[in-house]
Design a protein around this motif. Structure first.
Motif, PDB file in Angstrom:
ATOM      1  N   ALA A 109     -15.865   7.243  -0.224  1.00  0.00           N
ATOM      2  CA  ALA A 109     -15.007   6.107   0.134  1.00  0.00           C
ATOM      3  C   ALA A 109     -15.586   4.816  -0.411  1.00  0.00           C
ATOM      4  O   ALA A 109     -14.878   3.812  -0.582  1.00  0.00           O
ATOM      5  CB  ALA A 109     -14.856   6.023   1.656  1.00  0.00           C
ATOM      6  N   ALA A 110     -16.893   4.857  -0.727  1.00  0.00           N
ATOM      7  CA  ALA A 110     -17.556   3.678  -1.301  1.00  0.00           C
ATOM      8  C   ALA A 110     -16.961   3.314  -2.654  1.00  0.00           C
ATOM      9  O   ALA A 110     -16.959   2.139  -3.043  1.00  0.00           O
ATOM     10  CB  ALA A 110     -19.055   3.938  -1.445  1.00  0.00           C
ATOM     11  N   THR A 111     -16.443   4.311  -3.393  1.00  0.00           N
ATOM     12  CA  THR A 111     -15.841   4.011  -4.693  1.00  0.00           C
ATOM     13  C   THR A 111     -14.549   3.230  -4.532  1.00  0.00           C
ATOM     14  O   THR A 111     -14.134   2.513  -5.445  1.00  0.00           O
ATOM     15  CB  THR A 111     -15.554   5.307  -5.474  1.00  0.00           C
ATOM     16  N   VAL A 112     -13.896   3.370  -3.401  1.00  0.00           N
ATOM     17  CA  VAL A 112     -12.668   2.620  -3.125  1.00  0.00           C
ATOM     18  C   VAL A 112     -13.012   1.210  -2.641  1.00  0.00           C
ATOM     19  O   VAL A 112     -12.400   0.229  -3.070  1.00  0.00           O
ATOM     20  CB  VAL A 112     -11.810   3.353  -2.074  1.00  0.00           C
ATOM     21  N   LEU A 113     -14.006   1.122  -1.778  1.00  0.00           N
ATOM     22  CA  LEU A 113     -14.364  -0.175  -1.195  1.00  0.00           C
ATOM     23  C   LEU A 113     -14.896  -1.139  -2.243  1.00  0.00           C
ATOM     24  O   LEU A 113     -14.582  -2.337  -2.211  1.00  0.00           O
ATOM     25  CB  LEU A 113     -15.411   0.024  -0.096  1.00  0.00           C
ATOM     26  N   GLY A 114     -15.680  -0.636  -3.203  1.00  0.00           N
ATOM     27  CA  GLY A 114     -16.226  -1.499  -4.240  1.00  0.00           C
ATOM     28  C   GLY A 114     -17.672  -1.890  -3.971  1.00  0.00           C
ATOM     29  O   GLY A 114     -18.258  -1.547  -2.939  1.00  0.00           O
ATOM     30  N   GLU A 115     -18.257  -2.615  -4.918  1.00  0.00           N
ATOM     31  CA  GLU A 115     -19.648  -3.024  -4.823  1.00  0.00           C
ATOM     32  C   GLU A 115     -19.877  -3.994  -3.666  1.00  0.00           C
ATOM     33  O   GLU A 115     -18.994  -4.786  -3.315  1.00  0.00           O
ATOM     34  CB  GLU A 115     -20.090  -3.700  -6.126  1.00  0.00           C
ATOM     35  N   LYS A 116     -21.069  -3.903  -3.101  1.00  0.00           N
ATOM     36  CA  LYS A 116     -21.410  -4.797  -1.998  1.00  0.00           C
ATOM     37  C   LYS A 116     -21.380  -6.251  -2.483  1.00  0.00           C
ATOM     38  O   LYS A 116     -21.930  -6.595  -3.523  1.00  0.00           O
ATOM     39  CB  LYS A 116     -22.799  -4.454  -1.448  1.00  0.00           C
ATOM     40  N   GLY A 117     -20.721  -7.095  -1.731  1.00  0.00           N
ATOM     41  CA  GLY A 117     -20.552  -8.490  -2.102  1.00  0.00           C
ATOM     42  C   GLY A 117     -19.225  -8.780  -2.755  1.00  0.00           C
ATOM     43  O   GLY A 117     -18.804  -9.937  -2.836  1.00  0.00           O
ATOM     44  N   SER A 118     -18.537  -7.727  -3.225  1.00  0.00           N
ATOM     45  CA  SER A 118     -17.209  -7.903  -3.825  1.00  0.00           C
ATOM     46  C   SER A 118     -16.257  -6.820  -3.324  1.00  0.00           C
ATOM     47  O   SER A 118     -15.450  -6.288  -4.077  1.00  0.00           O
ATOM     48  CB  SER A 118     -17.309  -7.864  -5.353  1.00  0.00           C
ATOM     49  N   GLU A 119     -16.389  -6.484  -2.045  1.00  0.00           N
ATOM     50  CA  GLU A 119     -15.581  -5.418  -1.460  1.00  0.00           C
ATOM     51  C   GLU A 119     -14.106  -5.788  -1.407  1.00  0.00           C
ATOM     52  O   GLU A 119     -13.740  -6.960  -1.268  1.00  0.00           O
ATOM     53  CB  GLU A 119     -16.056  -5.101  -0.034  1.00  0.00           C
ATOM     54  N   LEU A 120     -13.269  -4.758  -1.526  1.00  0.00           N
ATOM     55  CA  LEU A 120     -11.844  -4.946  -1.276  1.00  0.00           C
ATOM     56  C   LEU A 120     -11.638  -5.272   0.197  1.00  0.00           C
ATOM     57  O   LEU A 120     -12.452  -4.900   1.053  1.00  0.00           O
ATOM     58  CB  LEU A 120     -11.068  -3.668  -1.609  1.00  0.00           C
ATOM     59  N   SER A 121     -10.544  -5.932   0.482  1.00  0.00           N
ATOM     60  CA  SER A 121     -10.197  -6.123   1.884  1.00  0.00           C
ATOM     61  C   SER A 121      -9.837  -4.766   2.479  1.00  0.00           C
ATOM     62  O   SER A 121      -9.487  -3.821   1.750  1.00  0.00           O
ATOM     63  CB  SER A 121      -9.022  -7.077   2.020  1.00  0.00           C
ATOM     64  N   LEU A 122      -9.916  -4.660   3.784  1.00  0.00           N
ATOM     65  CA  LEU A 122      -9.581  -3.398   4.444  1.00  0.00           C
ATOM     66  C   LEU A 122      -8.149  -2.999   4.143  1.00  0.00           C
ATOM     67  O   LEU A 122      -7.849  -1.836   3.868  1.00  0.00           O
ATOM     68  CB  LEU A 122      -9.803  -3.543   5.958  1.00  0.00           C
ATOM     69  N   ALA A 123      -7.232  -3.970   4.156  1.00  0.00           N
ATOM     70  CA  ALA A 123      -5.816  -3.686   3.873  1.00  0.00           C
ATOM     71  C   ALA A 123      -5.642  -3.178   2.446  1.00  0.00           C
ATOM     72  O   ALA A 123      -4.892  -2.222   2.190  1.00  0.00           O
ATOM     73  CB  ALA A 123      -4.973  -4.942   4.098  1.00  0.00           C
ATOM     74  N   GLY A 169     -13.623   7.781   6.364  1.00  0.00           N
ATOM     75  CA  GLY A 169     -14.859   7.498   5.642  1.00  0.00           C
ATOM     76  C   GLY A 169     -15.061   6.005   5.439  1.00  0.00           C
ATOM     77  O   GLY A 169     -16.185   5.497   5.525  1.00  0.00           O
ATOM     78  N   LEU A 170     -13.965   5.292   5.205  1.00  0.00           N
ATOM     79  CA  LEU A 170     -14.023   3.840   5.045  1.00  0.00           C
ATOM     80  C   LEU A 170     -14.491   3.171   6.335  1.00  0.00           C
ATOM     81  O   LEU A 170     -15.331   2.268   6.321  1.00  0.00           O
ATOM     82  CB  LEU A 170     -12.638   3.329   4.647  1.00  0.00           C
ATOM     83  N   MET A 171     -13.970   3.648   7.463  1.00  0.00           N
ATOM     84  CA  MET A 171     -14.381   3.106   8.756  1.00  0.00           C
ATOM     85  C   MET A 171     -15.869   3.342   8.990  1.00  0.00           C
ATOM     86  O   MET A 171     -16.608   2.428   9.388  1.00  0.00           O
ATOM     87  CB  MET A 171     -13.562   3.759   9.876  1.00  0.00           C
ATOM     88  N   ALA A 172     -16.329   4.572   8.733  1.00  0.00           N
ATOM     89  CA  ALA A 172     -17.737   4.897   8.946  1.00  0.00           C
ATOM     90  C   ALA A 172     -18.630   4.108   7.983  1.00  0.00           C
ATOM     91  O   ALA A 172     -19.716   3.657   8.360  1.00  0.00           O
ATOM     92  CB  ALA A 172     -17.953   6.399   8.757  1.00  0.00           C
ATOM     93  N   LEU A 173     -18.167   3.928   6.763  1.00  0.00           N
ATOM     94  CA  LEU A 173     -18.944   3.194   5.764  1.00  0.00           C
ATOM     95  C   LEU A 173     -19.119   1.734   6.166  1.00  0.00           C
ATOM     96  O   LEU A 173     -20.225   1.178   6.078  1.00  0.00           O
ATOM     97  CB  LEU A 173     -18.244   3.291   4.409  1.00  0.00           C
ATOM     98  N   LEU A 174     -18.047   1.107   6.618  1.00  0.00           N
ATOM     99  CA  LEU A 174     -18.118  -0.298   7.009  1.00  0.00           C
ATOM    100  C   LEU A 174     -18.995  -0.488   8.241  1.00  0.00           C
ATOM    101  O   LEU A 174     -19.654  -1.519   8.391  1.00  0.00           O
ATOM    102  CB  LEU A 174     -16.711  -0.831   7.258  1.00  0.00           C
ATOM    103  N   GLN A 175     -19.016   0.507   9.111  1.00  0.00           N
ATOM    104  CA  GLN A 175     -19.887   0.422  10.287  1.00  0.00           C
ATOM    105  C   GLN A 175     -21.338   0.738   9.949  1.00  0.00           C
ATOM    106  O   GLN A 175     -22.222   0.524  10.768  1.00  0.00           O
ATOM    107  CB  GLN A 175     -19.376   1.375  11.374  1.00  0.00           C
ATOM    108  N   SER A 176     -21.577   1.264   8.714  1.00  0.00           N
ATOM    109  CA  SER A 176     -22.943   1.544   8.249  1.00  0.00           C
ATOM    110  C   SER A 176     -23.389   0.484   7.256  1.00  0.00           C
ATOM    111  O   SER A 176     -24.250   0.751   6.412  1.00  0.00           O
ATOM    112  CB  SER A 176     -23.003   2.933   7.595  1.00  0.00           C
ATOM    113  N   ASP A 177     -22.775  -0.694   7.332  1.00  0.00           N
ATOM    114  CA  ASP A 177     -23.113  -1.823   6.457  1.00  0.00           C
ATOM    115  C   ASP A 177     -22.894  -1.496   4.988  1.00  0.00           C
ATOM    116  O   ASP A 177     -23.614  -1.969   4.113  1.00  0.00           O
ATOM    117  CB  ASP A 177     -24.575  -2.255   6.691  1.00  0.00           C
ATOM    118  N   GLY A 178     -21.896  -0.639   4.706  1.00  0.00           N
ATOM    119  CA  GLY A 178     -21.540  -0.323   3.331  1.00  0.00           C
ATOM    120  C   GLY A 178     -22.505   0.576   2.594  1.00  0.00           C
ATOM    121  O   GLY A 178     -22.426   0.712   1.369  1.00  0.00           O
TER     122      GLY A 178
END
Length: 470
Positions: free
Chosen positions: A70-84, A274-283
């Motif tokens: 899910a990290a590939t969807v969220l993007g690099e730390k500091g330039s993450e996509l919005s949750l929406a 996975g996105l929810m768990a990733l964001l709660q694990s500080d990415g």
């Protein structure tokens, strides 16, 4: 397999492409003990209904790999996509990619042939060996990767860094057993496993949702199309194996809709969770399972998902055996499945982890099958397939069909070169400069690599139809 009946068409019963089953296909529907044919030139039993396809693809749509990637969807730390934006990319990419997967499933249900054997109709028997070998390499690689993933998940649940060899052996043994009785395994998935997986997913969704989900990229949609493209690629990765299972479908309609709905629901759910768990694990993808273990009884429900992961290794090992049968049509599939199961287990015991280079190599092979599906679908529905493909061992080579396939592969690499080595990337980067082409956010590698060969194949249909009739 004998040639398809001259009167067969995409809408005709798939059994016309195969010899009659002496036991009777109707009797097979009534016998729960019936299994997949042992050799290639035997009529496949048509036992799978919509609910069987839905359960199989729902299980395949949920994976431990899916949670972490899910990290590939969220993007690099500091330039993450919005949750929406991330959730929208997951839904959109999955729907598009799974629609393509459904087309491959539909073709398999109509012809009654395994995925690589269908390529005999598209390329001819000898030319079909090329994508077959590529798919064997891909499936073996992913089969090993799944065994490593299962072992790592089991170690996480057991809170140990030891006994990896034991977990690999157990996962390999279970995987091999499932491939020996594939239709029986699908029945088990429907009756028992699918429900347990759904309960585990609901539990984790509720528990993680109660803790709240941070939105570090609030308002950011930059990179949305790249994330969507990644999700399309994940769905399409199953295209080279879909027909191995839907050839047993009772109807093309149930094959398409069971595959599309089951996989779409599961993959969207898996990646959003996975996105929810990733964001709660500080990415941090390496800490993603800490979120699952951090809830009450989380270890138990994670164990369910770890055990369920064997359906991923089962699919890869069984499809490897089906691909090998295109090369060795008279060899018993149980021998092939057993041999591949042992091979993947031995490789998993010897490999600690995949290097980035080999992982990218598997991605390179995957990019082969996006344009291949486009050529396959257009030729089947609009080209030579309208008059009935020749799926026999004597099917003549159709060299012209290589043109749109190779062109589509080139388009994919031109837009998104796969990082398998500096020389490979440099070649495609140089080609971009020569053509004065700069990839933009809207230039989706998967979609353009599908669209271009589809249009070229469609343009060639008048010629390919005349050749097929001749």
């Amino acid at each position: 397999m004998p040639p398809a009946s001259p009167s067969s068409s995409p809408g005709a019963p798939a059994s016309k492409d195969f010899p009659p089953d002496p036991a009777g296909a109707g009797a097979a529907l009534l016998d729960h003990r019936v299994e997949a044919p042992l050799v290639l030139d035997t009529e496949p039993p048509r036992t799978l209904r919509f609910r069987d396809h839905f359960a199989l693809w729902m299980n395949l749509g949920v994976s431990l790999i899916g949670f972490s990637t899910a990290a590939t969807v969220l993007g690099e730390k500091g330039s993450e996509l919005s949750l929406a934006a991330a959730v929208t990319a997951i839904v959109t990419g999955t729907a598009v990619g799974t629609a393509m997967l459904g087309v491959a499933a539909l073709i398999g249900a109509r012809t009654g042939a395994p995925a690589m054997a269908n390529l005999r109709g598209l390329f001819g028997t000898r030319l079909s060996y090329l994508p077959t070998v590529l798919n064997i390499v891909q499936c073996v690689g992913w089969g090993v990767f799944e065994l490593l993933t299962i072992a790592a998940g089991a170690q996480t649940v057991a809170h140990t860094s030891d006994y990896r060899w034991l977990f690999v052996l157990l996962a390999g043994a279970l995987t091999t057993a499932l491939t020996i009785w594939p239709l029986g395994s699908i029945a088990v998935l429907r009756r028992f496993v699918a429900g347990a997986v759904a309960v585990a997913m609901v539990y984790f969704t509720v528990q993680l949702g109660r803790q709240g989900v941070p939105d570090p990229g609030a308002g950011n949609w930059h990179g949305f199309l790249g994330a969507t493209d990644a999700m399309i690629a994940v769905s399409i990765s199953f295209v080279p194996m879909a027909a191995d299972y839907t050839r047993h479908s009772r109807s093309p309609k149930s094959a398409f809709w069971g595959t599309f709905s089951g996989y779409t629901v599961a993959q969207v759910w898996c990646y959003v969770l996975g996105l929810m768990a990733l964001l709660q694990s500080d990415g941090d993808p390496s800490r993603i399972f800490d979120s699952f273990l951090g809830v009450w009884a989380g270890w138990l429900f994670l164990l369910v998902l770890v055990l369920r992961e064997t359906d991923q290794s089962f699919a890869n090992v069984y499809s490897t055996a089906m691909s090998l049968q295109n090369l060795l049509p008279r060899v018993d599939r149980r021998v092939l499945s057993g041999g591949i199961g042992v091979l993947t287990t031995v490789l998993a015991l010897r490999i600690d982890r995949f290097t980035d280079t080999y992982s990218n190599f598997l991605g390179l092979i995957g990019s082969v099958f996006v344009p291949l599906l486009a050529v396959l679908a257009v030729d089947y529905f609009f080209g030579a397939g309208r008059h009935g493909w020749d799926l026999s061992e004597r099917a003549p080579s159709r060299w012209l069909m290589l043109l749109p396939w190779v062109l589509g592969f080139a388009v994919y690499q031109l837009i998104a070169p796969t990082a398998v080595g500096d020389g490979w990337v440099d070649f495609w980067t140089s080609a971009q400069r020569t053509l004065h082409f700069t990839p933009q956010e809207w230039t989706s590698a998967s979609l353009f690599a599908f669209l271009v060969p589809a249009l070229v194949t469609w343009g060639l249909t008048p010629l390919t139809r005349r050749t097929a009739r001749a």
